[in-house]
Scaffold this motif. Structure first.
Motif, short mmCIF file in Angstrom:
data_model
loop_
_atom_site.label_atom_id
_atom_site.label_comp_id
_atom_site.label_asym_id
_atom_site.label_seq_id
_atom_site.Cartn_x
_atom_site.Cartn_y
_atom_site.Cartn_z
N VAL A 115 0.83 -1.20 0.00
CA VAL A 115 0.00 0.00 0.00
C VAL A 115 0.87 1.25 0.00
O VAL A 115 0.54 2.25 -0.66
CB VAL A 115 -0.98 -0.02 1.19
N LEU A 172 1.77 2.24 -3.45
CA LEU A 172 0.70 2.97 -4.15
C LEU A 172 0.59 4.40 -3.64
O LEU A 172 0.39 5.34 -4.43
CB LEU A 172 -0.63 2.23 -3.96
N HIS A 232 -1.49 7.86 -4.96
CA HIS A 232 -2.84 7.31 -4.80
C HIS A 232 -3.34 7.48 -3.35
O HIS A 232 -2.59 7.24 -2.41
CB HIS A 232 -2.86 5.83 -5.18
N LYS A 233 -4.58 7.90 -3.24
CA LYS A 233 -5.22 8.01 -1.93
C LYS A 233 -6.49 7.18 -1.84
O LYS A 233 -6.84 6.68 -0.77
CB LYS A 233 -5.53 9.48 -1.61
N ARG A 234 -7.20 7.05 -2.96
CA ARG A 234 -8.38 6.18 -2.98
C ARG A 234 -7.93 4.79 -3.46
O ARG A 234 -7.92 4.49 -4.66
CB ARG A 234 -9.47 6.74 -3.89
N ILE A 235 -7.53 4.01 -2.48
CA ILE A 235 -6.96 2.69 -2.75
C ILE A 235 -7.95 1.62 -2.32
O ILE A 235 -8.24 1.46 -1.13
CB ILE A 235 -5.62 2.51 -2.02
N TYR A 293 -2.97 -2.89 5.48
CA TYR A 293 -3.60 -1.90 4.59
C TYR A 293 -4.05 -0.68 5.40
O TYR A 293 -3.76 0.47 5.04
CB TYR A 293 -4.78 -2.57 3.90
N PRO A 345 -12.02 3.87 -7.02
CA PRO A 345 -10.62 3.95 -6.57
C PRO A 345 -9.69 4.20 -7.75
O PRO A 345 -10.01 3.91 -8.90
CB PRO A 345 -10.38 2.56 -5.96
N ALA A 375 -6.53 2.99 -7.44
CA ALA A 375 -5.60 1.87 -7.33
C ALA A 375 -6.27 0.74 -6.55
O ALA A 375 -7.20 0.98 -5.76
CB ALA A 375 -4.31 2.29 -6.63
N PHE A 435 -5.39 -2.78 -4.18
CA PHE A 435 -4.49 -3.71 -3.51
C PHE A 435 -5.23 -5.04 -3.38
O PHE A 435 -6.22 -5.13 -2.67
CB PHE A 435 -4.08 -3.18 -2.13
N THR A 478 1.56 -0.75 -12.03
CA THR A 478 1.40 0.43 -11.17
C THR A 478 2.13 1.62 -11.77
O THR A 478 3.18 1.44 -12.42
CB THR A 478 1.95 0.16 -9.75
#
Length: 337
Positions: free
Chosen positions: A171, A174, A179-182, A201, A241, A243, A245, A332
């Motif tokens: 995480v 990312l 990225h913040k909305r994962i 996470y 999102p 990204a 995970f 990524t």
């Protein structure tokens, strides 16, 4: 004290001696409920089938059993291949017990130690396949090594990775890309490994000052189809999102299929990270960024610990934690503003 026989097992389990014999010789023709009763009675009275004779107490079978929930999973297959390679070096054969998470099948394969058909067990589960009490000690169990899911019994030999730290690393990768909305797609949440990855996470988000959003977490089951379904649910959010995970490579493969069907590009539109680094990960389009699990080393260490128990050699380290690292590939990329 008289040695337990088929009649005692039959009486304890409430079935006929003939049914006990069929359960031991041809378990597939006996109902699951009956197998469970018979195997439980065998555990309780310590019965050993007569056909193997007294030699079972002094001789080895030259075989072990690996009890796994799903033989088709590439993660399990990678470890099994390594176990077989190590076993062959010392003249051991490996029997595979594919349980499909059926506890009756688990107990059946585990009972092979008591009957002398195998000398030890490598277990891919957090549940012991034997009845235990708070007084149970490791000395009362047959040679056994647990792989990948921790067992709550002191002294059990285990080979593990740090799933919390590994998830945090995935995480954080990312997050470092903006990225913040994962989104997170979990595995089976009745397993410690999935819970630990979810913890990692959440910790990574918290340490980066990103508020946890439960809507971005969807449960899967480590299968490809669950990754596809979960991704479709995440894409239906009003703000999708940027990204994902994924708690396994299989989940990531399903996720990438769903993204392709939705007309989205990886990683231009959504970045994807997997977990395991199975042999297919590097051959996806694009190649999958994933947490590399040392499958060969897991198998090698499992076999070494089991042989030490079978041969009654001293064991200095009963719980081995192996390193895990991020394998960065092309799935990524930096978030496009």
């Amino acid at each position: 004290m008289l040695k337990a026989g088929i009649k005692q097992v039959a009486k304890l389990s409430g079935v006929s001696p003939a049914t006990v014999s069929r359960t031991l010789s041809n378990p597939e023709i006996v109902s699951a409920a009956t197998r469970e009763k018979v195997l439980k009675a065998i555990d309780e009275c310590g019965y050993t089938p007569n056909r193997f004779g007294a030699s079972l107490r002094t001789q080895k079978s030259g075989s072990i059993v690996v009890i796994i929930p799903d033989i088709t999973n590439a993660f399990n297959a990678g470890i099994i291949r390594s176990i077989e390679d190590e076993a062959a070096k010392v003249g051991y054969s490996v029997l595979l017990g594919d349980t499909q998470r059926d506890p009756v099948k688990v107990r059946h394969y585990a009972s092979m130690v008591r009957s002398g058909q195998v000398d030890g067990i490598i277990l891919f589960s957090q549940h012991l396949p034997f009845d235990i009490t708070p007084e149970t000690t490791i000395d009362q169990l047959p040679p056994l090594v647990n792989s990948c899911e921790p067992l709550d019994l002191d002294g059990v030999c285990q080979v593990m990775v740090n799933n919390v730290a590994a998830a945090k690393e995935a995480v954080n990768h990312l997050i470092s890309l903006g990225h913040k909305r994962i989104g997170a797609i979990t595995g089976n949440m009745d397993t410690p490994s999935s819970n630990d990855r979810l913890t990692g996470y959440k910790q990574a988000l918290a340490q980066a000052g990103i508020e946890f959003d439960a809507n971005l977490v969807t449960n899967g089951n480590y299968l490809i189809e669950s990754g596809k379904t979960a991704t479709e649910q995440l894409l239906a959010l009003s703000e999708r999102p940027t990204a994902l995970f994924c708690f396994s490579d299989n989940i990531a493969f399903g996720a990438m299929s769903a993204l392709h069907d939705a007309g989205l590009k990886v990683p231009d539109d959504i970045s994807v990270v997997g977990f395991d680094d199975t042999e297919y990960a590097a051959f996806m389009t694009p190649a999958l960024t994933t947490m590399h699990q040392p499958l060969k080393e897991i198998g090698k260490n499992c076999m070494a610990l089991l042989l030490a128990q079978i041969e009654k050699r001293p064991i200095s380290q009963r719980c081995i934690e192996l390193p895990i690292k991020l394998q960065v590939r092309r799935s990524t990329a930096q978030l496009q503003q």
